[in-house]
Design an enzyme around this catalytic site. Structure first.
Site, short mmCIF file in Angstrom:
data_model
loop_
_atom_site.label_atom_id
_atom_site.label_comp_id
_atom_site.label_asym_id
_atom_site.label_seq_id
_atom_site.Cartn_x
_atom_site.Cartn_y
_atom_site.Cartn_z
N HIS A 224 96.15 -8.06 67.64
CA HIS A 224 95.78 -7.52 68.95
C HIS A 224 95.42 -6.04 68.93
O HIS A 224 95.06 -5.48 69.95
CB HIS A 224 96.94 -7.71 69.93
CG HIS A 224 98.13 -6.84 69.62
ND1 HIS A 224 99.05 -7.17 68.66
CD2 HIS A 224 98.52 -5.65 70.11
CE1 HIS A 224 99.96 -6.22 68.59
NE2 HIS A 224 99.67 -5.28 69.45
C1 UD1 Z 1 100.44 -2.61 74.00
C2 UD1 Z 1 100.90 -1.42 73.14
C3 UD1 Z 1 100.98 -1.87 71.68
C4 UD1 Z 1 101.80 -3.12 71.53
C5 UD1 Z 1 101.25 -4.20 72.45
C6 UD1 Z 1 102.06 -5.46 72.33
C7 UD1 Z 1 100.15 0.80 73.89
C8 UD1 Z 1 99.27 1.93 73.56
N1 UD1 Z 1 99.95 -0.33 73.19
O1 UD1 Z 1 99.11 -2.91 73.64
O2 UD1 Z 1 101.57 -0.84 70.93
O3 UD1 Z 1 101.74 -3.56 70.18
O4 UD1 Z 1 101.31 -3.71 73.79
O5 UD1 Z 1 101.61 -6.46 73.15
O6 UD1 Z 1 101.01 0.93 74.74
N2 UD1 Z 1 96.94 -7.71 79.41
C9 UD1 Z 1 97.14 -8.83 80.14
N3 UD1 Z 1 98.39 -9.07 80.62
C10 UD1 Z 1 99.42 -8.22 80.41
C11 UD1 Z 1 99.18 -7.05 79.68
C12 UD1 Z 1 97.94 -6.81 79.16
O7 UD1 Z 1 96.26 -9.63 80.36
O8 UD1 Z 1 100.55 -8.51 80.88
C13 UD1 Z 1 95.60 -7.45 78.85
C14 UD1 Z 1 94.73 -6.63 79.75
O9 UD1 Z 1 93.43 -7.06 79.61
C15 UD1 Z 1 94.86 -5.24 79.20
C16 UD1 Z 1 95.01 -5.52 77.71
O10 UD1 Z 1 95.73 -6.74 77.64
O11 UD1 Z 1 93.81 -4.42 79.52
C17 UD1 Z 1 95.71 -4.44 76.97
O12 UD1 Z 1 97.02 -4.22 77.49
P1 UD1 Z 1 97.75 -2.80 77.25
O13 UD1 Z 1 99.11 -2.83 77.80
O14 UD1 Z 1 96.84 -1.69 77.64
O15 UD1 Z 1 97.85 -2.69 75.67
P2 UD1 Z 1 98.18 -3.78 74.59
O16 UD1 Z 1 96.95 -4.07 73.83
O17 UD1 Z 1 98.94 -4.93 75.15
#
Ligand code: UD1
Length: 387
Positions: A224
């Site tokens: 991811h």
């Molecule tokens: C975050 C952490 C990363 C961790 C990962 C585990 C940061 C910088 N990154 O990355 O270190 O390894 O979590 O999962 O904090 N989304 C959903 N549902 C959710 C959450 C996210 O659909 O509940 C999708 C959205 O499209 C969002 C994308 O995932 O834009 C990224 O989510 P985000 O929390 O920004 O970062 P992660 O890639 O999950």
């Protein structure tokens, strides 16, 4: 007379704990349990920033791990790094004003970790950082920035492996603030190993039970990181490599929402429709533990999974060029393979033929890290939690 090393916390001490994203949850569970064991003189409360909000990324973890329901949910959701970090800060400040804790405890390296640490320290509230000192030395990684900055503004820093202390000392952190306590994520793993969901059940529920009957074992894939999934050429090349592995060893791939969105955006969904590749939604903690425990090998770009596979003795191929957790390579089962197909396939071959690195469980990954943390916090509060 010098103050005793450990004394009872000052009456009415309170710790405000913060979680935001999936990898925080399994770290916080044993910490909150160990803090509760101290007794009524230390109150704890929990803020969930809402960085992760999907049911699959949240409730399955809270329920399975017995994490108390958050006292406050900031519901920040997704956004750019700046927007997300700023929104956590903006919404966390009133929560802090309301709770007025003796200290704020943050874990790991996600955006919520840094955002809440920054708000707390500017309001004169001490910050406790669990999983301090890890460094990939790759500042293109958002988590590396979060780690460096959180550590700089933390008052009490708990490390998981010996490299953490060296990194912190090099960055000018006073040695008296650093405590090597081991790995709270491995506390959770040990506590829940017996409850892990069998892979057969997970695959049957997904209508793919036959895959276990027809093959000798399986691999698990998680991926991811923006560096692996946000660029179409990189993501395609990684998936093509996985498709070369799958005919020899079926691959179970629980997909992070970010990865799923990218696969759709880049039109890569069709190529993944092969019988030996099992696509699943994000798994709960006990499902993921079950899948990893019985896997022949794991391919991942996650930091936590590098540690969990080392604790389980399962070979791990890391799809990154570096790791902030070097003990998993030096002592554990981890092999760094990067994004290069040749290196990934060579690591795969080696594991298939030789069984992979034997590895040993690193020092203090013994299920007692949270107990050590609670004891250190108790002593620190009793001594006036000096800044
Ligand atoms: C975050 C952490 C990363 C961790 C990962 C585990 C940061 C910088 N990154 O990355 O270190 O390894 O979590 O999962 O904090 N989304 C959903 N549902 C959710 C959450 C996210 O659909 O509940 C999708 C959205 O499209 C969002 C994308 O995932 O834009 C990224 O989510 P985000 O929390 O920004 O970062 P992660 O890639 O999950």
């Amino acid at each position: 007379m010098p103050a005793p090393a450990t004394v009872a916390p000052a009456p009415h001490s309170s710790i405000l704990c913060v979680v935001g994203a999936r990898p925080n949850f399994m770290k916080m569970a044993p910490i909150m349990a160990a803090l509760a064991d101290i007794g009524p003189e230390l109150a704890t409360s929990l803020v969930h920033t809402g960085q992760h909000y999907d049911v699959a990324m949240n409730h399955q973890y809270f329920e399975a791990l017995g994490i108390p329901q958050p006292d406050i949910n900031l519901e920040v959701g997704s956004g750019s790094h700046a927007a997300q970090t700023a929104e956590v800060m903006r919404r966390f400040e009133p929560a802090l004003d309301e709770k007025r804790p003796s200290a704020v405890l943050v874990v790991g390296d996600v955006n919520s970790t840094l955002a809440c640490a920054l708000v707390a320290t500017k309001k004169g509230i001490p910050v406790i950082h669990v999983e301090a000192g890890l460094r990939s030395f790759d500042r293109a990684m958002p988590e590396e920035i979060n780690r460096i900055l959180t550590d700089q503004i933390s008052d009490l820093l708990f490390t998981t492996e010996r490299s953490g202390r060296e990194n912190l000392l090099r960055e000018g952190i006073d040695a008296s603030r650093i405590h090597f306590v081991g790995n709270v994520m491995i506390d959770t793993l040990r506590r829940n190993l017996d409850r892990a969901i069998p892979p057969s059940r997970i695959l049957e529920n997904a209508g793919r039970g036959a895959i276990l009957a027809n093959h000798e074992g399986y691999a698990v894939l998680t991926m991811h990181r923006p560096s692996n999934v946000d660029d179409p050429a990189t993501l395609r090349a990684l998936l093509e490599t996985v498709l070369k592995i799958a005919p020899h060893l079926p691959v179970i791939f629980p997909m992070h929402p970010r990865t799923r969105a990218m696969v759709e955006k880049f039109g890569l969904g069709e190529m993944l429709k092969v019988p030996e590749l099992v696509l699943l939604p994000p798994m709960g903690y006990l499902e993921m533990l079950g899948l990893m425990k019985d896997a022949r090998l794991v391919l991942t770009d996650s930091g936590g999974i590098q540690e969990e596979t080392t604790a389980l003795g399962v070979p791990c191929i890391t799809l990154r060029d570096n790791t902030e957790r070097p003990v998993t390579v030096d002592e554990g089962t981890n092999t760094i393979a990067g994004q290069d197909p040749a290196r990934i396939l060579a690591a795969f071959e080696e594991i298939m033929q030789g069984g992979g690195k034997a590895g040993r469980v690193p020092e203090f990954w013994d299920g007692q890290a949270a107990t050590r943390i609670a004891a250190a916090i108790q002593g620190w509060l009793g001594n006036g939690s000096r800044r």
